[in-house]
Scaffold this motif. Sequence first.
Motif, PDB file in Angstrom:
ATOM      1  N   THR A  25      -5.221  60.044  48.002  1.00 57.13           N
ATOM      2  CA  THR A  25      -4.595  59.596  46.949  1.00 57.13           C
ATOM      3  C   THR A  25      -4.295  58.102  47.249  1.00 57.13           C
ATOM      4  O   THR A  25      -4.378  57.287  46.006  1.00 57.13           O
ATOM      5  N   ILE A  31      -9.357  58.867  41.246  1.00 53.88           N
ATOM      6  CA  ILE A  31      -9.945  60.448  41.387  1.00 53.88           C
ATOM      7  C   ILE A  31      -8.759  61.145  41.932  1.00 53.88           C
ATOM      8  O   ILE A  31      -8.757  62.460  40.970  1.00 53.88           O
ATOM      9  N   ALA A  32      -8.142  60.851  42.950  1.00 52.46           N
ATOM     10  CA  ALA A  32      -6.993  61.893  42.978  1.00 52.46           C
ATOM     11  C   ALA A  32      -6.060  62.199  41.806  1.00 52.46           C
ATOM     12  O   ALA A  32      -5.819  63.526  41.709  1.00 52.46           O
ATOM     13  N   HIS A  34      -6.956  62.364  38.665  1.00 48.03           N
ATOM     14  CA  HIS A  34      -7.832  63.204  37.665  1.00 48.03           C
ATOM     15  C   HIS A  34      -7.892  64.703  38.346  1.00 48.03           C
ATOM     16  O   HIS A  34      -7.663  65.484  37.432  1.00 48.03           O
ATOM     17  N   TYR A  35      -8.054  64.398  39.557  1.00 48.55           N
ATOM     18  CA  TYR A  35      -8.417  65.819  40.347  1.00 48.55           C
ATOM     19  C   TYR A  35      -6.796  66.882  40.089  1.00 48.55           C
ATOM     20  O   TYR A  35      -6.938  67.908  39.796  1.00 48.55           O
ATOM     21  N   ASN A  36      -5.889  65.954  40.623  1.00 49.18           N
ATOM     22  CA  ASN A  36      -4.680  66.656  40.449  1.00 49.18           C
ATOM     23  C   ASN A  36      -4.139  67.146  39.054  1.00 49.18           C
ATOM     24  O   ASN A  36      -3.580  68.080  38.762  1.00 49.18           O
ATOM     25  N   PHE A  38      -6.457  67.872  36.684  1.00 48.61           N
ATOM     26  CA  PHE A  38      -7.137  69.134  36.241  1.00 48.61           C
ATOM     27  C   PHE A  38      -6.733  70.337  37.070  1.00 48.61           C
ATOM     28  O   PHE A  38      -6.472  71.425  36.346  1.00 48.61           O
ATOM     29  N   THR A  39      -6.434  69.987  38.159  1.00 45.26           N
ATOM     30  CA  THR A  39      -6.122  71.502  38.848  1.00 45.26           C
ATOM     31  C   THR A  39      -4.673  71.956  38.452  1.00 45.26           C
ATOM     32  O   THR A  39      -4.301  73.063  38.506  1.00 45.26           O
TER      33      THR A  39
END
Length: 122
Positions: A25, A31-32, A34-36, A38-39
């Motif tokens: 992160t 990126i992190a 958006h990933y976080n 999303f999940t």
Amino acid sequence: MEHFEPRNSTEAALHEYKSGLGLFTQKMPEIASHYNAFTEACFMEGTLSKKEKHLIALGIAINAQDEYCMIYHTKGCLDNGANEEEILETIGVTAAFGGGAAMSQAVTLVQECIVELNQLKQ
């Protein structure tokens, strides 16, 4: 019934994952984030409960042989009210799926390969 002691490394593995995610992160914040996001959205209460979603994720993690996710989602199952029987049933379904995937490939692709490869020998 046998009693299994918790692995000493379960807590360490959770810490390693969180530490690694923290470092990622720092290095890749966009990126992190958006990933976080999303999940987090995927695991929000919805038509399926958080418990059901973690049971599904646990089955997927087992099938993928992803140790960190197995630990993370076992914790998620327990934290969201899953009992041991529900987790063990999830393991059973996962084993049936994994065995079914192996069997389906064996009775189709592998048998086709045997026929075709034996024909090439002639």
